[in-house]
Design an enzyme around this catalytic site. Structure first.
Site, PDB file in Angstrom:
ATOM      1  N   HIS A   1       2.795   3.512  -8.955  1.00  0.00           N
ATOM      2  CA  HIS A   1       2.541   2.093  -9.232  1.00  0.00           C
ATOM      3  C   HIS A   1       3.731   1.477  -9.985  1.00  0.00           C
ATOM      4  CE1 HIS A   1      -1.401   2.445  -7.609  1.00  0.00           C
ATOM      5  NE2 HIS A   1      -1.890   3.172  -8.596  1.00  0.00           N
TER       6      HIS A   1
ATOM      7  N   ASP B   1       0.827  -1.211   0.000  1.00  0.00           N
ATOM      8  CA  ASP B   1       0.000   0.000   0.000  1.00  0.00           C
ATOM      9  C   ASP B   1       0.864   1.266   0.000  1.00  0.00           C
ATOM     10  OD1 ASP B   1      -2.367   1.407  -0.028  1.00  0.00           O
ATOM     11  OD2 ASP B   1      -2.710   1.242   2.131  1.00  0.00           O
TER      12      ASP B   1
ATOM     13  N   LEU C   1      10.571 -20.860  -4.160  1.00  0.00           N
ATOM     14  CA  LEU C   1       9.533 -19.967  -3.630  1.00  0.00           C
ATOM     15  C   LEU C   1       8.243 -20.069  -4.449  1.00  0.00           C
ATOM     16  CD1 LEU C   1       8.799 -17.366  -1.840  1.00  0.00           C
ATOM     17  CD2 LEU C   1       9.519 -16.053  -3.839  1.00  0.00           C
TER      18      LEU C   1
END
Ligand code: IPE
Ligand code: IPE
Ligand code: MG
Length: 247
Positions: free
Chosen positions: A35, A18, A129
């Site tokens: 962004h 965020d 991962l």
């Protein structure tokens, strides 16, 4: 200083990325640039998670409520997901990273849906991962879809209503097969879950850091892992240390 190696890593870390908009605002830049800068933080964080030996990293990239934003911003976020997958898929594959997507795909455009499937298929055999991307994801929507799935199973006679328990509901969620998050980090100082992993977060450790997402670094990540390692998780039971004193 914290490094990747000097601690027991949580199995699953989930991050609410965020503050991209505020990062840009603070610099007099358009939100879109926040962004874009955020994608660089994603790359760094994936690298850091791999180095720390984390099994699952979930990143909240677009919520089912983010459709409320102006169309141009929604398009920007979709475009960034596309570029990220196109540009980084080969690298992620080389790094033995497996990609999984959670969220409602039905409402996504065909080209996005196909790209997401392609990313999952191309990395399905990887054993390092697991990078879980939450895209068009909302926990209430996910739980409602799981309930509808189980109801359909009952209707079809494959399941009895009284056989539905927490495990069955869990196995019907988008996250089926993924362990619950041990640690949820939210950047930008906001202290809420915003409809993220509500079911799975039952016993997650929550951590809120003040930095905006584009400013998130491996150092901040490793510091959060250190703080996590110092927490006492009891899952409703009693800490082993307390047990030893009481006995
Ligand atoms: C996070 O940054 C990215 C997404 C929610 C997609 P924001 O865009 O929410 O940035 P702020 O919270 O407005 O600063
Ligand atoms: C949560 O952030 C969603 C993502 C990070 C993708 P928001 O910025 O949408 O959350 P609110 O609206 O501040 O609660
Ligand atoms: Mg926000």
């Amino acid at each position: 200083m914290s490094t990747a190696q000097n601690r027991a890593a949580p199995e699953h870390v989930a991050i609410i990325m965020d503050g991209n908009g505020r990062w840009a605002n603070a610099r007099g830049l358009p939100r879109a640039l926040g962004h874009r800068k955020g994608v660089e933080a994603v790359r760094e964080t994936v690298r850091a998670a791999r180095e720390a030996g984390i099994g699952f990293l979930t990143l909240f990239a677009f919520s089912s409520e983010n459709w409320r934003r102006p169309e141009a911003e929604v398009n920007e976020l979709f475009g960034l997901l596309k570029t990220f997958i196109r540009r980084d898929l080969a690298d992620l594959n080389r790094g033995n990273v497996r990609i999984r997507i959670i969220g409602d795909r039905v409402r996504l455009r065909d080209d996005i849906r196909e790209l997401l499937l392609e990313a999952e298929d191309a990395t399905v055999a990887n054993t390092g991962l697991t990078l879980v991307i939450a895209f068009n994801y909302g926990a209430r929507d996910e739980i409602a879809r799981a309930a509808a799935h189980l109801a359909a199973e009952v209707q079809a006679g494959r399941l009895k209503a009284d056989e539905i328990d927490a495990q069955k509901l869990n196995d019907s969620l988008d996250t089926a097969g993924i362990p619950d998050p041990d640690l949820i980090i939210r950047t930008s100082g906001e202290e809420r879950l915003s409809n993220f992993l509500l079911w799975q977060a039952a016993y997650a450790e929550l951590m809120f850091v003040p930095e905006f997402w584009p400013d998130f670094t491996p150092e901040i990540f490793y510091a959060a892992l250190d703080r996590y390692a110092a927490r006492d998780r009891r899952f409703g039971g009693i800490a082993p240390s307390a047990l030893a004193i009481g006995s």
